[in-house]
Design an enzyme around this catalytic site. Structure first.
Site, PDB file in Angstrom:
ATOM      1  N   LYS A   1       0.888  -1.235  -0.012  1.00  0.00           N
ATOM      2  CA  LYS A   1       0.311  -0.225  -0.232  1.00  0.00           C
ATOM      3  C   LYS A   1       0.449   1.308   0.057  1.00  0.00           C
ATOM      4  O   LYS A   1       1.918   0.928   0.251  1.00  0.00           O
ATOM      5  CB  LYS A   1      -1.138   0.158   1.015  1.00  0.00           C
ATOM      6  CG  LYS A   1      -1.708   1.173   1.629  1.00  0.00           C
ATOM      7  CD  LYS A   1      -3.600  -0.149   0.277  1.00  0.00           C
ATOM      8  CE  LYS A   1      -4.875   1.115   0.104  1.00  0.00           C
ATOM      9  NZ  LYS A   1      -6.068   0.176  -0.607  1.00  0.00           N
TER      10      LYS A   1
HETATM   11  P1  NAD Z   1     -12.850   8.511  -2.524  1.00  0.00           P
HETATM   12  O1  NAD Z   1     -12.110   9.694  -2.012  1.00  0.00           O
HETATM   13  O2  NAD Z   1     -13.686   8.351  -4.166  1.00  0.00           O
HETATM   14  O3  NAD Z   1     -14.381   8.629  -1.675  1.00  0.00           O
HETATM   15  C1  NAD Z   1     -14.741   8.690  -0.035  1.00  0.00           C
HETATM   16  C2  NAD Z   1     -15.790   9.494  -0.279  1.00  0.00           C
HETATM   17  O4  NAD Z   1     -15.785  10.016   1.714  1.00  0.00           O
HETATM   18  C3  NAD Z   1     -15.021  11.413  -0.303  1.00  0.00           C
HETATM   19  O5  NAD Z   1     -16.736  11.017  -0.884  1.00  0.00           O
HETATM   20  C4  NAD Z   1     -15.389  11.704   1.109  1.00  0.00           C
HETATM   21  O6  NAD Z   1     -16.081  13.346   1.505  1.00  0.00           O
HETATM   22  C5  NAD Z   1     -16.440  10.757   1.833  1.00  0.00           C
HETATM   23  N1  NAD Z   1     -15.502  11.183   3.204  1.00  0.00           N
HETATM   24  C6  NAD Z   1     -14.185  11.523   3.992  1.00  0.00           C
HETATM   25  N2  NAD Z   1     -14.255  11.554   4.861  1.00  0.00           N
HETATM   26  C7  NAD Z   1     -15.575  11.368   5.339  1.00  0.00           C
HETATM   27  C8  NAD Z   1     -16.125  11.681   6.438  1.00  0.00           C
HETATM   28  N3  NAD Z   1     -15.502  11.998   7.918  1.00  0.00           N
HETATM   29  N4  NAD Z   1     -17.559  10.870   6.872  1.00  0.00           N
HETATM   30  C9  NAD Z   1     -17.871  11.147   5.668  1.00  0.00           C
HETATM   31  N5  NAD Z   1     -17.320  10.806   3.917  1.00  0.00           N
HETATM   32  C10 NAD Z   1     -16.313  11.038   4.289  1.00  0.00           C
HETATM   33  O7  NAD Z   1     -12.393   6.716  -1.842  1.00  0.00           O
HETATM   34  P2  NAD Z   1     -12.642   5.347  -1.925  1.00  0.00           P
HETATM   35  O8  NAD Z   1     -11.761   4.919  -3.102  1.00  0.00           O
HETATM   36  O9  NAD Z   1     -14.198   5.563  -2.676  1.00  0.00           O
HETATM   37  O10 NAD Z   1     -12.622   4.528  -1.010  1.00  0.00           O
HETATM   38  C11 NAD Z   1     -12.748   4.957   0.406  1.00  0.00           C
HETATM   39  C12 NAD Z   1     -12.488   3.568   1.262  1.00  0.00           C
HETATM   40  O11 NAD Z   1     -12.606   2.576   0.087  1.00  0.00           O
HETATM   41  C13 NAD Z   1     -10.897   3.921   1.988  1.00  0.00           C
HETATM   42  O12 NAD Z   1     -11.079   3.021   2.922  1.00  0.00           O
HETATM   43  C14 NAD Z   1     -11.018   2.926   0.948  1.00  0.00           C
HETATM   44  O13 NAD Z   1      -9.543   2.412   1.337  1.00  0.00           O
HETATM   45  C15 NAD Z   1     -11.164   1.771   0.457  1.00  0.00           C
HETATM   46  N6  NAD Z   1     -11.420   0.774  -0.970  1.00  0.00           N
HETATM   47  C16 NAD Z   1     -11.034   2.102  -2.301  1.00  0.00           C
HETATM   48  C17 NAD Z   1     -10.599   0.980  -3.133  1.00  0.00           C
HETATM   49  C18 NAD Z   1     -11.260   1.766  -4.821  1.00  0.00           C
HETATM   50  O14 NAD Z   1     -11.112   0.944  -5.813  1.00  0.00           O
HETATM   51  N7  NAD Z   1     -11.143   3.001  -4.932  1.00  0.00           N
HETATM   52  C19 NAD Z   1     -10.779  -0.514  -2.965  1.00  0.00           C
HETATM   53  C20 NAD Z   1     -10.969  -1.533  -2.055  1.00  0.00           C
HETATM   54  C21 NAD Z   1     -11.184  -0.233  -1.023  1.00  0.00           C
END
Ligand code: NAD
Length: 476
Positions: A107
């Site tokens: 990561k």
């Molecule tokens: P992203 O940046 O696209 O979206 C995150 C969202 O959460 C944003 O809309 C943000 O405004 C919101 N947010 C941030 N802090 C917040 C809070 N305190 N309360 C409420 N909303 C809040 O990120 P993502 O890629 O969707 O990732 C989200 C989660 O999923 C993370 O834990 C990431 O590790 C996990 N994840 C992502 C992927 C991927 O392919 N993108 C894959 C596996 C896991």
């Protein structure tokens, strides 16, 4: 008020790992070898922007190299730190093992708030970060392959791929150095939606097992289930969109940075996402109640809670007030180990992160394979498949005509049956199969062993068993 001793993200992953290992019979020493993070590289680099030098701190952590390349996203967020990156890298190891993606876990993270910088500035910062990692083989198609995570997406992956190609001009597999790229830069159809799509497939599979559904005190299908989602970013948006548009679930609450929206009749997710992109927050969205203290909506009555924003949002403090009988961890580490104990003792069913959000790495695996094979999925077979289907239709129609029976095919059948699968259909089919198979491997352990209390422990057991088998096969 009594202060709880809340474990950190890294400690939470270790505690969950230890809980599973205690039920296994691993050879002495192997347990520690699998638990520890192999290496974490910290880099500080300067970029001249807005007339002055800015120093940035980034990390790339490699948890396990039992298989290479190692794989894991790169996150852009102000709070990124070594502990967090190492916890996320460990989760990647177990996630890849659970969904049988042939990678070790890694990561990366960069301490910065992407909203503080213009696009051209972000490009310079990203290229410089990538340069630092590439020159140490910490981005490399055979050794370490990043992907998007919080705060990064297709755009950043395209910059990284281009930076690698510039520095490795004769590497024919250069494009496989990173996944999550846009289609025109070597990406794959269905990668952007993949993690949210995987959450949908995970829930569909869960609801195929009435015995498991009953453990959560629920019944029936996803149709009409009341859902609350935290985070309407890449993962949360796609999960909420597909569940509401295709499975009949009702998204009654959405929690974002600037508060939460609630509407018991269900929110229009596509419209809300447009609003969020245009206004930078959810406040003011019509036909819903806005609560400034968004996190309180985690505690609202609902059937399914989907934390899809960030880690550590369900803690020992708020866990006793969570009403959802079923939680699916779309984010990594949203429930601390302490909160997990509380929820488990109350009978809440948790579909754990190492399984629930594995759709992203699964489709990243498909993209990596596509890049190495230098050909789009379906390109060779599609028309041949269509021609064979046409043969069958022609024959059925001839039989019907010649025998005088006069059968006619149902409307729409011919079109659907004749259409060969393109890349998107194949990716979705591969993802669906992966999510079903992985769930079944977890639930088998969950149901077969009385000492396995939950799906998370079962998931860790399956993964650790596979990782240890891989170490043994290597003679380590
Ligand atoms: P992203 O940046 O696209 O979206 C995150 C969202 O959460 C944003 O809309 C943000 O405004 C919101 N947010 C941030 N802090 C917040 C809070 N305190 N309360 C409420 N909303 C809040 O990120 P993502 O890629 O969707 O990732 C989200 C989660 O999923 C993370 O834990 C990431 O590790 C996990 N994840 C992502 C992927 C991927 O392919 N993108 C894959 C596996 C896991």
């Amino acid at each position: 008020m009594h202060r709880f001793q809340e474990p950190s993200f890294r400690d939470s992953v270790d505690l969950m790992f230890n809980r599973a290992v205690a039920l296994m019979d691993l050879e002495p020493g192997l347990e520690e070898k699998i638990r520890v993070c192999n290496a974490t590289y910290t880099v500080r680099f300067g970029v001249r922007l807005r007339g002055q030098m800015h120093t940035f701190t980034g990390y790339r952590s490699v948890h396990s190299e039992h298989m290479e390349p190692v794989k894991g996203g790169i996150r852009y967020a102000p709070e990124v730190n070594q502990n967090e990156v190492e916890a996320l890298a460990a989760l990647m190891t177990f996630k890849c093992a659970l969904v049988e993606a042939p990678f070790g876990g890694s990561k990366g993270g960069l301490c910065l708030n992407p909203r503080d910088w213009e696009e051209h500035e972000l490009e310079r910062i990203t290229r410089r970060f990538a340069y630092e990692l590439i020159k140490r083989d910490m981005i490399n198609p055979a050794q370490n392959v990043p992907a998007p995570d919080m705060g990064t997406g297709e755009r950043e992956m395209a910059w990284i791929a281009d930076q690698y190609a510039r520095m490795n001009t004769t590497d024919i597999n250069a494009r496989a150095c990173v996944t999550g790229k846009p289609l025109n830069a070597g990406g794959i159809a269905g990668r952007v939606e993949a993690t949210g799509r995987g959450v949908q497939y995970a829930l569909q599979e869960f609801f195929r097992h009435p015995e498991d559904v009953a453990k959560a005190g629920l019944s029936g299908t996803l149709d009409g289930k009341r859902v609350i989602v935290q985070g309407l970013g890449n993962v949360g948006f796609h999960a909420a969109k597909f569940l509401s548009e295709e499975d009949g679930a009702k998204i009654i609450g959405v929690i974002e940075r600037d508060g939460a929206l609630y509407n018991p009749a269900g929110l229009d997710i596509a419209a809300l996402r447009d609003w969020l992109v245009r206004h930078g927050g959810v406040a003011g969205f019509p036909d819903a109640t806005h609560t400034a203290e968004g996190a309180t909506v985690l505690e609202e009555d609902c059937d399914i809670l989907i934390p899809a924003a960030l880690e550590g949002v369900i803690t020992m403090e708020n866990a006793p007030r969570i009403k959802a009988p079923l939680i699916i961890e779309a984010a990594n580490g949203p429930i601390t180990a302490g909160a997990d104990d509380i929820l488990r003792s109350r009978g809440t069913v948790i579909i754990p992160d190492l399984y629930a959000n594995a759709g992203g790495v699964t489709v990243s695996y498909f993209e990596w394979v596509k890049n190495l094979s230098h050909i789009r999925f379906g390109r060779m077979q599609r028309r041949q498949e269509e021609a064979r289907h046409q043969l069958l239709i022609d024959e059925l129609e001839r039989l019907s005509r010649d025998s005088g029976i006069g059968w006619t095919l149902s409307p729409g059948f011919k079109d659907k049956y004749l259409r060969g699968a393109g890349e998107l259909e194949l990716v979705r089919s591969g993802l669906d199969d992966t999510m079903r198979t992985a769930y079944q491997s977890m639930r088998e352990v969950w149901h077969a062993r009385a000492d396995v209390p939950d799906l998370r422990t079962a998931g860790y057991l399956v993964s650790i068993d596979r990782v240890s088998a891989s170490y043994r096969a290597k003679g380590l």
